[in-house]
Design a protein around this motif. Sequence first.
Motif, short mmCIF file in Angstrom:
data_model
loop_
_atom_site.label_atom_id
_atom_site.label_comp_id
_atom_site.label_asym_id
_atom_site.label_seq_id
_atom_site.Cartn_x
_atom_site.Cartn_y
_atom_site.Cartn_z
N ALA A 1 0.83 -1.21 0.00
CA ALA A 1 0.00 0.00 0.00
C ALA A 1 0.86 1.26 0.00
CB ALA A 1 -0.94 -0.02 1.20
N VAL A 2 1.92 1.25 0.80
CA VAL A 2 2.83 2.41 0.84
C VAL A 2 3.49 2.60 -0.52
CG1 VAL A 2 4.96 3.29 1.86
CG2 VAL A 2 3.18 2.31 3.33
N ALA A 3 3.89 1.50 -1.16
CA ALA A 3 4.49 1.58 -2.48
C ALA A 3 3.52 2.15 -3.51
CB ALA A 3 4.97 0.20 -2.93
N ALA A 4 2.23 1.99 -3.26
CA ALA A 4 1.20 2.50 -4.16
C ALA A 4 0.75 3.91 -3.81
CB ALA A 4 -0.01 1.56 -4.15
N GLY A 5 1.46 4.55 -2.89
CA GLY A 5 1.17 5.95 -2.59
C GLY A 5 0.28 6.19 -1.40
N ARG A 6 -0.10 5.13 -0.70
CA ARG A 6 -0.92 5.30 0.49
C ARG A 6 0.00 5.32 1.72
NH1 ARG A 6 -6.27 4.61 -0.64
NH2 ARG A 6 -6.79 4.18 1.54
N THR A 7 -0.49 5.87 2.81
CA THR A 7 0.27 5.83 4.05
C THR A 7 -0.05 4.54 4.79
OG1 THR A 7 -1.47 6.94 5.32
CG2 THR A 7 0.18 8.35 4.22
N ALA A 8 0.82 4.16 5.74
CA ALA A 8 0.57 2.94 6.51
C ALA A 8 -0.74 3.04 7.28
CB ALA A 8 1.74 2.69 7.46
N SER A 9 -1.10 4.22 7.75
CA SER A 9 -2.35 4.39 8.50
C SER A 9 -3.58 4.31 7.59
CB SER A 9 -2.35 5.72 9.25
OG SER A 9 -2.25 6.82 8.34
N ARG A 10 -3.37 4.46 6.28
CA ARG A 10 -4.47 4.38 5.31
C ARG A 10 -4.25 3.20 4.35
NH1 ARG A 10 -4.13 7.90 1.76
NH2 ARG A 10 -6.30 7.86 1.07
N ALA A 11 -3.60 2.17 4.86
CA ALA A 11 -3.28 1.04 3.99
C ALA A 11 -4.53 0.27 3.57
CB ALA A 11 -2.31 0.10 4.70
N LYS A 12 -5.53 0.22 4.43
CA LYS A 12 -6.73 -0.55 4.13
C LYS A 12 -7.63 0.20 3.15
CE LYS A 12 -5.76 -4.06 6.71
NZ LYS A 12 -5.42 -5.36 6.08
N MET A 13 -8.13 -0.52 2.15
CA MET A 13 -9.02 0.06 1.14
C MET A 13 -10.34 -0.71 1.16
SD MET A 13 -6.04 0.16 -1.74
CE MET A 13 -5.46 -1.39 -1.02
N THR A 14 -11.43 0.01 1.14
CA THR A 14 -12.75 -0.63 1.23
C THR A 14 -13.67 -0.22 0.08
OG1 THR A 14 -13.49 1.12 2.74
CG2 THR A 14 -12.64 -0.91 3.73
N ASP A 15 -13.13 0.37 -0.97
CA ASP A 15 -13.93 0.67 -2.15
C ASP A 15 -13.06 0.52 -3.40
OD1 ASP A 15 -12.97 3.52 -3.07
OD2 ASP A 15 -13.34 3.72 -0.92
N TYR A 16 -13.73 0.23 -4.50
CA TYR A 16 -13.02 -0.02 -5.76
C TYR A 16 -12.27 1.21 -6.25
CZ TYR A 16 -14.88 -4.70 -6.59
OH TYR A 16 -15.15 -6.04 -6.51
N ALA B 1 -10.65 3.52 -4.53
CA ALA B 1 -9.36 3.61 -3.86
C ALA B 1 -8.42 2.50 -4.32
CB ALA B 1 -9.55 3.55 -2.34
N LEU B 2 -8.97 1.31 -4.49
CA LEU B 2 -8.15 0.19 -4.95
C LEU B 2 -7.59 0.46 -6.34
CD1 LEU B 2 -7.02 -2.69 -4.95
CD2 LEU B 2 -9.31 -3.49 -5.66
N ASN B 3 -8.43 0.91 -7.25
CA ASN B 3 -7.97 1.15 -8.61
C ASN B 3 -7.00 2.31 -8.70
OD1 ASN B 3 -9.12 -1.00 -10.07
ND2 ASN B 3 -11.12 0.02 -10.08
N GLN B 4 -7.17 3.31 -7.85
CA GLN B 4 -6.19 4.40 -7.80
C GLN B 4 -4.82 3.86 -7.38
OE1 GLN B 4 -6.93 7.45 -4.81
NE2 GLN B 4 -5.90 8.99 -6.05
N ALA B 5 -4.81 2.96 -6.40
CA ALA B 5 -3.55 2.37 -5.95
C ALA B 5 -2.96 1.46 -7.02
CB ALA B 5 -3.78 1.60 -4.65
N LEU B 6 -3.79 0.70 -7.70
CA LEU B 6 -3.29 -0.16 -8.78
C LEU B 6 -2.67 0.68 -9.89
CD1 LEU B 6 -6.17 -2.80 -9.02
CD2 LEU B 6 -3.81 -3.24 -8.32
N THR B 7 -3.31 1.80 -10.23
CA THR B 7 -2.77 2.69 -11.27
C THR B 7 -1.40 3.21 -10.86
OG1 THR B 7 -4.99 3.34 -11.99
CG2 THR B 7 -3.17 4.82 -12.55
N ALA B 8 -1.23 3.51 -9.57
CA ALA B 8 0.05 4.01 -9.09
C ALA B 8 1.16 2.97 -9.25
CB ALA B 8 -0.06 4.42 -7.63
N LEU B 9 0.78 1.70 -9.27
CA LEU B 9 1.75 0.62 -9.47
C LEU B 9 1.91 0.25 -10.94
CD1 LEU B 9 0.80 -1.81 -6.54
CD2 LEU B 9 2.75 -0.25 -6.65
N GLY B 10 1.22 0.95 -11.83
CA GLY B 10 1.30 0.65 -13.24
C GLY B 10 0.46 -0.53 -13.67
#
Length: 294
Positions: free
Chosen positions: A214-229, A231-240
């Motif tokens: 999650a941190v590698a995808a641009g989220r902080t450790a305190s916001r590592a958990k994602m509960t909606d698509y 947020a998940l897809n934003q993190a996936l995009t950050a990982l390419g």
Amino acid sequence: MPRFRHFMAIDWSGALGPRQKGIAVALCEREGPPRLLRPANHAHWSREDVLHLLRDALPQDTLVGLDLGISLPFADAGAFFPDWPGSPPDARALWALIDAICARDEHLAAASFVDHPEISAYFRRHGGREGARFHLPGALHRRGRMRVTEQAQARAGCKPYSNFNLVGAAQVGKSSLTGMRLLHRLGGAVPVWPVDPLPETGSVLTEIYTAIAAVAAGRTASRAKMTDYAALNQALTALGSPSVAGSGSIDDHSADALLTTAWLRVAAPRANLWKPADLTAQLARTEGWTFGAA
């Protein structure tokens, strides 16, 4: 450096019962979006289902990340259970000990191990039962003993918990102990890095910590958990990675598995992650390491 063709992340659970809502398994190839795998004929995975998948049905050349601690602290005291004559010498012997003591515990549970009349002294259990050996003499904090890799996680901004702590929503001790039973039952069918040397070819199983992804995808450790698509897809995009289909809410176990399998795909080629500076041969045999905690 092995050239993996598949990447799998398993969000694990140490909860009681035959099937676990907290277990999620995701897979991706070298290209394309990650996807969730489902067990045959059931809504939820059992720990035995995952064991069968890893032992008998794993795609070729798969890097598997298992979200649990593959061992207990050893380096801080020179033993898993200091001053106990039965303390095992390395991680594989620890896995065997846990599985033997828990032979009658169904569904790869580990209750018999933590309730063992001598071993229980090293654990913090529910009901205010903190064992006399939960802390080492002179310990600087009250969170319990940590492995060297967990200290590395903390330096990276994560908040790891001691595998000797079995209390609280964020504890990982129960899932780690049940996972060690699974690792013993694998019987060497899949090498477990770094307890086993990294092979040039074939599949490998590693310990992961989903907050690192999650941190590698641009989220902080305190916001590592994602509960909606979203947020998940934003993190996936950050990982390419391509996005996954879906909208609205998603359970955090599935989101963790989907994001982490995409992170494994981009992290696996990084040679430095396979050669952490603090990882000695002795540490590899005893405590293991978390992939990505460099």
